[in-house]
Design a protein around this motif. Structure first.
Motif, PDB file in Angstrom:
ATOM      1  N   GLU A 170      38.499  46.872  40.707  1.00 20.83           N
ATOM      2  CA  GLU A 170      37.381  47.346  41.519  1.00 20.83           C
ATOM      3  C   GLU A 170      36.175  47.708  40.641  1.00 20.83           C
ATOM      4  O   GLU A 170      35.028  47.415  40.996  1.00 20.83           O
ATOM      5  CB  GLU A 170      37.814  48.561  42.352  1.00 20.83           C
ATOM      6  N   LEU A 171      36.432  48.337  39.506  1.00 17.44           N
ATOM      7  CA  LEU A 171      35.339  48.683  38.595  1.00 17.44           C
ATOM      8  C   LEU A 171      34.633  47.447  38.065  1.00 17.44           C
ATOM      9  O   LEU A 171      33.403  47.378  38.020  1.00 17.44           O
ATOM     10  CB  LEU A 171      35.876  49.522  37.431  1.00 17.44           C
ATOM     11  N   ARG A 172      35.415  46.454  37.669  1.00 20.11           N
ATOM     12  CA  ARG A 172      34.806  45.234  37.130  1.00 20.11           C
ATOM     13  C   ARG A 172      33.995  44.509  38.195  1.00 20.11           C
ATOM     14  O   ARG A 172      32.919  43.967  37.908  1.00 20.11           O
ATOM     15  CB  ARG A 172      35.893  44.314  36.570  1.00 20.11           C
ATOM     16  N   ALA A 173      34.498  44.486  39.413  1.00 18.26           N
ATOM     17  CA  ALA A 173      33.744  43.860  40.499  1.00 18.26           C
ATOM     18  C   ALA A 173      32.440  44.607  40.755  1.00 18.26           C
ATOM     19  O   ALA A 173      31.382  43.990  40.977  1.00 18.26           O
ATOM     20  CB  ALA A 173      34.601  43.821  41.762  1.00 18.26           C
ATOM     21  N   ALA A 174      32.496  45.940  40.723  1.00 21.04           N
ATOM     22  CA  ALA A 174      31.277  46.733  40.907  1.00 21.04           C
ATOM     23  C   ALA A 174      30.291  46.507  39.765  1.00 21.04           C
ATOM     24  O   ALA A 174      29.072  46.413  39.990  1.00 21.04           O
ATOM     25  CB  ALA A 174      31.635  48.218  41.015  1.00 21.04           C
ATOM     26  N   PHE A 175      30.787  46.407  38.556  1.00 16.10           N
ATOM     27  CA  PHE A 175      29.926  46.125  37.398  1.00 16.10           C
ATOM     28  C   PHE A 175      29.178  44.805  37.606  1.00 16.10           C
ATOM     29  O   PHE A 175      27.974  44.707  37.330  1.00 16.10           O
ATOM     30  CB  PHE A 175      30.762  46.051  36.126  1.00 16.10           C
ATOM     31  N   ASP A 176      29.885  43.786  38.055  1.00 13.86           N
ATOM     32  CA  ASP A 176      29.256  42.475  38.251  1.00 13.86           C
ATOM     33  C   ASP A 176      28.146  42.551  39.296  1.00 13.86           C
ATOM     34  O   ASP A 176      27.063  41.961  39.116  1.00 13.86           O
ATOM     35  CB  ASP A 176      30.307  41.444  38.677  1.00 13.86           C
ATOM     36  N   ILE A 177      28.388  43.266  40.390  1.00 15.20           N
ATOM     37  CA  ILE A 177      27.369  43.390  41.440  1.00 15.20           C
ATOM     38  C   ILE A 177      26.153  44.146  40.921  1.00 15.20           C
ATOM     39  O   ILE A 177      24.995  43.759  41.164  1.00 15.20           O
ATOM     40  CB  ILE A 177      27.966  44.097  42.670  1.00 15.20           C
ATOM     41  N   ILE A 178      26.384  45.212  40.173  1.00 14.35           N
ATOM     42  CA  ILE A 178      25.265  45.993  39.632  1.00 14.35           C
ATOM     43  C   ILE A 178      24.457  45.158  38.634  1.00 14.35           C
ATOM     44  O   ILE A 178      23.220  45.171  38.658  1.00 14.35           O
ATOM     45  CB  ILE A 178      25.795  47.280  38.974  1.00 14.35           C
ATOM     46  N   CYS A 179      25.145  44.434  37.764  1.00 12.60           N
ATOM     47  CA  CYS A 179      24.437  43.622  36.764  1.00 12.60           C
ATOM     48  C   CYS A 179      23.602  42.526  37.420  1.00 12.60           C
ATOM     49  O   CYS A 179      22.541  42.143  36.902  1.00 12.60           O
ATOM     50  CB  CYS A 179      25.443  42.992  35.799  1.00 12.60           C
ATOM     51  N   ASP A 180      24.045  42.029  38.565  1.00 13.39           N
ATOM     52  CA  ASP A 180      23.313  40.950  39.243  1.00 13.39           C
ATOM     53  C   ASP A 180      22.166  41.452  40.106  1.00 13.39           C
ATOM     54  O   ASP A 180      21.264  40.666  40.442  1.00 13.39           O
ATOM     55  CB  ASP A 180      24.274  40.141  40.126  1.00 13.39           C
ATOM     56  N   ASN A 181      22.151  42.739  40.452  1.00 10.98           N
ATOM     57  CA  ASN A 181      21.191  43.199  41.456  1.00 10.98           C
ATOM     58  C   ASN A 181      20.312  44.375  41.049  1.00 10.98           C
ATOM     59  O   ASN A 181      19.268  44.592  41.685  1.00 10.98           O
ATOM     60  CB  ASN A 181      21.950  43.596  42.736  1.00 10.98           C
ATOM     61  N   VAL A 182      20.685  45.145  40.041  1.00 14.97           N
ATOM     62  CA  VAL A 182      19.914  46.351  39.720  1.00 14.97           C
ATOM     63  C   VAL A 182      18.617  46.018  38.986  1.00 14.97           C
ATOM     64  O   VAL A 182      17.558  46.577  39.283  1.00 14.97           O
ATOM     65  CB  VAL A 182      20.778  47.332  38.894  1.00 14.97           C
ATOM     66  N   GLY A 183      18.677  45.115  38.006  1.00 19.52           N
ATOM     67  CA  GLY A 183      17.471  44.728  37.280  1.00 19.52           C
ATOM     68  C   GLY A 183      16.898  45.848  36.429  1.00 19.52           C
ATOM     69  O   GLY A 183      17.626  46.589  35.770  1.00 19.52           O
ATOM     70  N   LYS A 184      15.589  46.017  36.481  1.00 21.46           N
ATOM     71  CA  LYS A 184      14.918  46.987  35.608  1.00 21.46           C
ATOM     72  C   LYS A 184      15.188  48.441  35.996  1.00 21.46           C
ATOM     73  O   LYS A 184      14.823  49.348  35.235  1.00 21.46           O
ATOM     74  CB  LYS A 184      13.405  46.728  35.615  1.00 21.46           C
ATOM     75  N   ASP A 185      15.798  48.656  37.142  1.00 27.70           N
ATOM     76  CA  ASP A 185      16.120  50.028  37.549  1.00 27.70           C
ATOM     77  C   ASP A 185      17.370  50.563  36.860  1.00 27.70           C
ATOM     78  O   ASP A 185      17.833  51.667  37.197  1.00 27.70           O
ATOM     79  CB  ASP A 185      16.324  50.085  39.071  1.00 27.70           C
ATOM     80  N   TRP A 186      17.907  49.820  35.903  1.00 29.58           N
ATOM     81  CA  TRP A 186      19.156  50.247  35.262  1.00 29.58           C
ATOM     82  C   TRP A 186      18.980  51.552  34.494  1.00 29.58           C
ATOM     83  O   TRP A 186      19.924  52.345  34.396  1.00 29.58           O
ATOM     84  CB  TRP A 186      19.677  49.141  34.331  1.00 29.58           C
ATOM     85  N   ARG A 187      17.796  51.800  33.956  1.00 28.87           N
ATOM     86  CA  ARG A 187      17.587  53.042  33.205  1.00 28.87           C
ATOM     87  C   ARG A 187      17.711  54.259  34.138  1.00 28.87           C
ATOM     88  O   ARG A 187      18.313  55.273  33.770  1.00 28.87           O
ATOM     89  CB  ARG A 187      16.210  53.025  32.542  1.00 28.87           C
ATOM     90  N   LYS A 188      17.112  54.140  35.340  1.00 27.15           N
ATOM     91  CA  LYS A 188      17.220  55.235  36.302  1.00 27.15           C
ATOM     92  C   LYS A 188      18.677  55.461  36.706  1.00 27.15           C
ATOM     93  O   LYS A 188      19.139  56.609  36.807  1.00 27.15           O
ATOM     94  CB  LYS A 188      16.355  54.907  37.525  1.00 27.15           C
ATOM     95  N   LEU A 189      19.396  54.360  36.909  1.00 25.45           N
ATOM     96  CA  LEU A 189      20.811  54.480  37.269  1.00 25.45           C
ATOM     97  C   LEU A 189      21.601  55.104  36.121  1.00 25.45           C
ATOM     98  O   LEU A 189      22.468  55.968  36.345  1.00 25.45           O
ATOM     99  CB  LEU A 189      21.381  53.103  37.609  1.00 25.45           C
ATOM    100  N   ALA A 190      21.305  54.678  34.897  1.00 32.07           N
ATOM    101  CA  ALA A 190      22.020  55.225  33.738  1.00 32.07           C
ATOM    102  C   ALA A 190      21.803  56.729  33.620  1.00 32.07           C
ATOM    103  O   ALA A 190      22.737  57.478  33.295  1.00 32.07           O
ATOM    104  CB  ALA A 190      21.560  54.515  32.465  1.00 32.07           C
ATOM    105  N   ARG A 191      20.601  57.199  33.893  1.00 31.57           N
ATOM    106  CA  ARG A 191      20.334  58.645  33.810  1.00 31.57           C
ATOM    107  C   ARG A 191      21.105  59.405  34.894  1.00 31.57           C
ATOM    108  O   ARG A 191      21.597  60.511  34.652  1.00 31.57           O
ATOM    109  CB  ARG A 191      18.831  58.908  33.915  1.00 31.57           C
TER     110      ARG A 191
END
Length: 284
Positions: A170-191
């Motif tokens: 489940e974690l790996r599947a969620a990682f794949d979805i986030i990597c394909d859709n988050v884009g430049k907002d990853w910094r906000k998500l990381a914080r």
């Protein structure tokens, strides 16, 4: 008197052997010598010279093409991946990999590296990479900009995820979805996932021109910091806090779809029939 002198000279002279006699004597001497005598025993070369043979990896001292043991072990998919990557490297790419590994591998060992398999063998022996830890291999392939080899690695990871625990899948599947859709907002998500600014900057320096790897690395950092507590529900909560509701919805929809698929594949047990049926015995 003359004849006796000739006889004594013949007796004193060393007897010469012909070429055949000499070779026979040498063969006899080498055959009498125990095998491996006079040779220093050296440690095996790891992966070097080992190739898949009849569904397994032939050992360093094992003759290729032989019958092998009665029940050969299954071929290790990770070793197959490393062999495939090594065979696809050019000499300049191997030189670049050796340069990138200078901080991990000693100078003398690097001087003996003649192929990708040699380098991977050293990294395996030093526990720098393993089937469960492919982070370094991914970093090396990203540095080479070999997208074809990265796809092979991703195929291996997807196969490994199939045999992992449900939470890991489940974690790996969620990682794949986030990597394909988050884009430049990853910094906000990381914080929101409590990844420090220092680590975010380190990720940007590590993958300066690869947005997908920046996202994936930030998720790896979060996961390693949370360890057993890392769960999909925490990712969904952070995504909604960042107003990335669409990505959160995709993750939850994927979870529901996999749950339904798993239920459809599980046969109904006879015990469930008994539990669902009314207590007819009592009414009788």
């Amino acid at each position: 008197m003359h004849e006796s002198r000739e006889f004594s000279r013949e007796k004193a002279a060393p007897r010469e052997t012909s070429g055949e006699g000499a070779s026979d004597a040498q063969v006899g001497t080498s055959a009498a010598r125990p095998r491996g005598a006079g040779r220093s025993r050296r440690r095996g070369p790891g992966l070097r010279g080992r190739e898949p043979e009849n569904g397994r990896w032939a050992g360093p001292g094992e003759a290729r093409g032989g019958p092998g043991p009665a029940a050969p072990a299954a071929m290790d998919p990770f070793l197959v991946l490393l062999h495939s990557v090594s065979a696809s490297l050019s000499s300049s790419e191997l030189t670049e990999l050796k340069f990138l590994c200078q901080s991990r591998v000693g100078k003398r060992k690097l001087e003996r590296v003649q192929s990708g398999l040699d380098l991977f063998s050293v990294l395996l022996e030093q526990n720098e990479m393993s089937p469960e830890n492919t982070v370094l291999l991914r970093e090396l392939l990203v540095s080479l900009r070999r997208q074809d080899l990265l796809r092979r690695l991703e195929d291996f990871e997807a196969g490994a995820a199939g045999g992992a625990a449900p939470e890991e899948r489940e974690l790996r599947a969620a990682f794949d979805i986030i990597c394909d859709n988050v884009g430049k907002d990853w910094r906000k998500l990381a914080r929101h996932l409590r990844v420090s600014d220092a680590k975010i900057e380190a990720i940007e320096e590590k993958y300066p021109r690869n947005l997908a790897e920046q996202v994936r690395e930030s998720l790896r950092v979060w996961r390693s910091s949370r360890r057993e507590e890392a769960a999909v529900c925490h990712l969904v909560r952070a995504l909604r806090a960042c107003r990335l509701n669409l990505v959160a919805d995709l993750i939850e929809e994927g979870q529901r779809a996999r749950a339904l698929q798993s239920e459809s594949r599980d046969p109904v047990s006879p015990s469930s029939w008994d539990s669902d049926s009314p207590a007819s015995g009592a009414s009788r």
